[in-house]
Design a protein around this motif. Structure first.
Motif, mmCIF file in Angstrom:
data_model
loop_
_atom_site.group_PDB
_atom_site.id
_atom_site.type_symbol
_atom_site.label_atom_id
_atom_site.label_comp_id
_atom_site.label_asym_id
_atom_site.label_seq_id
_atom_site.Cartn_x
_atom_site.Cartn_y
_atom_site.Cartn_z
ATOM 1 N N ASN A 233 27.966 36.486 35.310
ATOM 2 C CA ASN A 233 28.870 37.029 36.333
ATOM 3 C C ASN A 233 28.308 36.818 37.740
ATOM 4 O O ASN A 233 29.055 36.529 38.681
ATOM 5 C CB ASN A 233 29.119 38.515 36.077
ATOM 6 N N TRP A 249 35.474 42.711 38.222
ATOM 7 C CA TRP A 249 35.407 41.326 38.673
ATOM 8 C C TRP A 249 36.824 40.761 38.789
ATOM 9 O O TRP A 249 37.628 40.874 37.875
ATOM 10 C CB TRP A 249 34.602 40.487 37.684
ATOM 11 N N ASP A 335 29.585 44.896 31.930
ATOM 12 C CA ASP A 335 30.873 44.313 32.318
ATOM 13 C C ASP A 335 31.827 44.161 31.139
ATOM 14 O O ASP A 335 33.031 44.307 31.281
ATOM 15 C CB ASP A 335 30.650 42.943 32.976
#
Length: 421
Positions: A233, A249, A335
């Protein structure tokens, strides 16, 4: 006043089955059952259309009297189902066929219509026999040929018409492409028990873009050496392909050609829909060797989802490993994965509820004695998550020798949400 006697005497007397059926259809109480046949719920028929003034405790008795009066046969003229009531015993619900409902309404509305009722019954039976013998002749007005038990062709035409409406409805909600067709198919399957895709032998649709998409975790597996998903990421961010907005994100204009934003069909506890970004494999060619000013973090073994973390103070450590700042207990802020506590917060339930559901579905299991133990992923559970060590900020795979001795805990991806509908 007898509560089972109709109170709304209509001045326009109903003297035929066709008139009765028209009134019932206009009342909007005819619905399709899971097999695709039309039916009328008994209490709605008596209360809303026939005008009976019934208390809840006398409804079942009134319906049974109608069944006895008309000599209705179960499975042909009516069916029953059990409805779970809140805080009480299940309640039996009666469903009449449209033909049976017509008889009930006709006899309830007027005594003068008895003779016309019988004539209408005989006439309808004769028409049905004629239609069965001459099925190759199309009716002059198909809309008037209403039947309780449809032929295969008629039922198919009804389902096809309903399918077209479902697709239009999905499109109106903003779905496009395959997602529009799949959404319409799921709607029809859940509401009327008919799946157009299954009926046509198509369990899945071919994607219009012949490219697979991958999560940062999967992209990290493809890299040489394999990388941590958080590092992936950061590399995507360094390549200006995504930015972080409100802890999520989001692809940039530069990154959008390399990814797809998928609707998981779930929502955060706040009600915000859950979106997931997946990337095409070609995005790997756009990633820098490392983010500016950073070094590549510890890579993962190609055969392991994550290599075992380095033991603090071992011979291969030149200096003691610096511990990172402590996070909130059992909240790892990964994430792509939830801890058990984060999963509970996400769905608005307790950790104990999460554990019970996961144990019931054999996703996790307890190992150890009493409180001196921990939860591990089962063989089935590995397809939904990994074991994560928050102390070393590293993942373990199923072959790791330190699963039980390290601080590794189960973390689960978005696919696990299907167990918490």
């Amino acid at each position: 006043m007898d509560s089972t006697v109709p109170t709304n005497h209509n001045t326009d007397l109903i003297t035929s089955l066709d008139q009765a059926e028209l009134k019932i259809r206009r009342a909007g109480i005819i619905r399709l059952n899971p097999e695709g046949y039309e039916q009328v719920e008994g209490e709605e028929l008596l209360q809303k259309v026939c005008g009976f003034n019934l208390e809840s405790k006398t409804v079942a008795q009134a319906i049974k009297r109608q069944i006895t009066k008309h000599e209705f046969a179960e499975g042909k003229d009516f069916t029953t189902s059990m409805l779970q009531s809140s805080g009480g015993r299940p309640r039996r619900v009666y469903h009449f066929s449209v033909n049976a409902a017509n008889h009930v309404l006709l006899s309830a509305m007027t005594q003068e219509g008895k003779q016309a009722r019988q004539e209408a019954i005989d006439d309808k039976r004769e028409k049905q026999l004629t239609d069965d013998n001459q099925s190759h002749h199309a009716p002059e007005n198909p809309a008037l040929e209403k039947r309780d038990v449809y032929t295969a062709q008629t039922l198919l035409e009804i389902n096809m018409t309903t399918s077209v409406k479902a697709i239009a409805f999905a499109e109106a909600l903003g779905f496009t492409g395959n997602q529009k067709l799949l959404s319409a198919d799921r709607l029809l399957k859940s509401q009327i028990g008919f799946s157009p895709l299954e009926a046509m032998g198509q369990r899945q649709l071919i994607a219009p873009v012949q490219k697979m998409t991958f999560t940062p975790t999967q992209l990290g597996q493809m890299m040489s050496p394999p990388q941590d998903p958080r590092q992936v990421n950061r590399l995507l961010e360094a390549a200006r392909l995504q930015v972080k907005v409100d802890n999520q994100w989001v692809p940039t204009d530069l990154g959008q050609p390399f990814c797809e934003i998928l609707d998981t069909g779930k929502a955060h506890h706040s009600g915000t829909p859950v979106k997931q970004v997946k990337w095409y494999q070609t995005v790997l060619d756009r990633l820098p060797p490392k983010p500016p000013g950073e070094s590549i973090e510890t890579s993962i073994d190609q055969n392991d989802r994550k290599a075992d973390p380095v033991v603090c103070g071992s011979d291969i450590d030149s200096d003691p490993v610096q511990r990172k700042q402590k996070r909130k207990r059992n909240r790892y802020e990964l994430d792509d994965y939830f801890s058990l506590v984060e999963l509970g917060e996400f769905i608005g339930r307790s950790r104990q509820h999460v554990v019970e559901v996961l144990e019931k579905n054999r996703i996790i299991k307890w190992t150890g004695q009493g409180k001196k133990g921990k939860y591990l992923l089962t063989e089935n559970g590995w397809q939904y998550g990994l074991m994560y060590d928050p102390t070393e900020t590293l993942f373990h795979n199923r072959n790791s020798k330190r699963l039980t001795t390290s601080n590794a805990q189960p973390v689960l991806g978005y696919d696990i949400l299907k167990f918490f509908h």
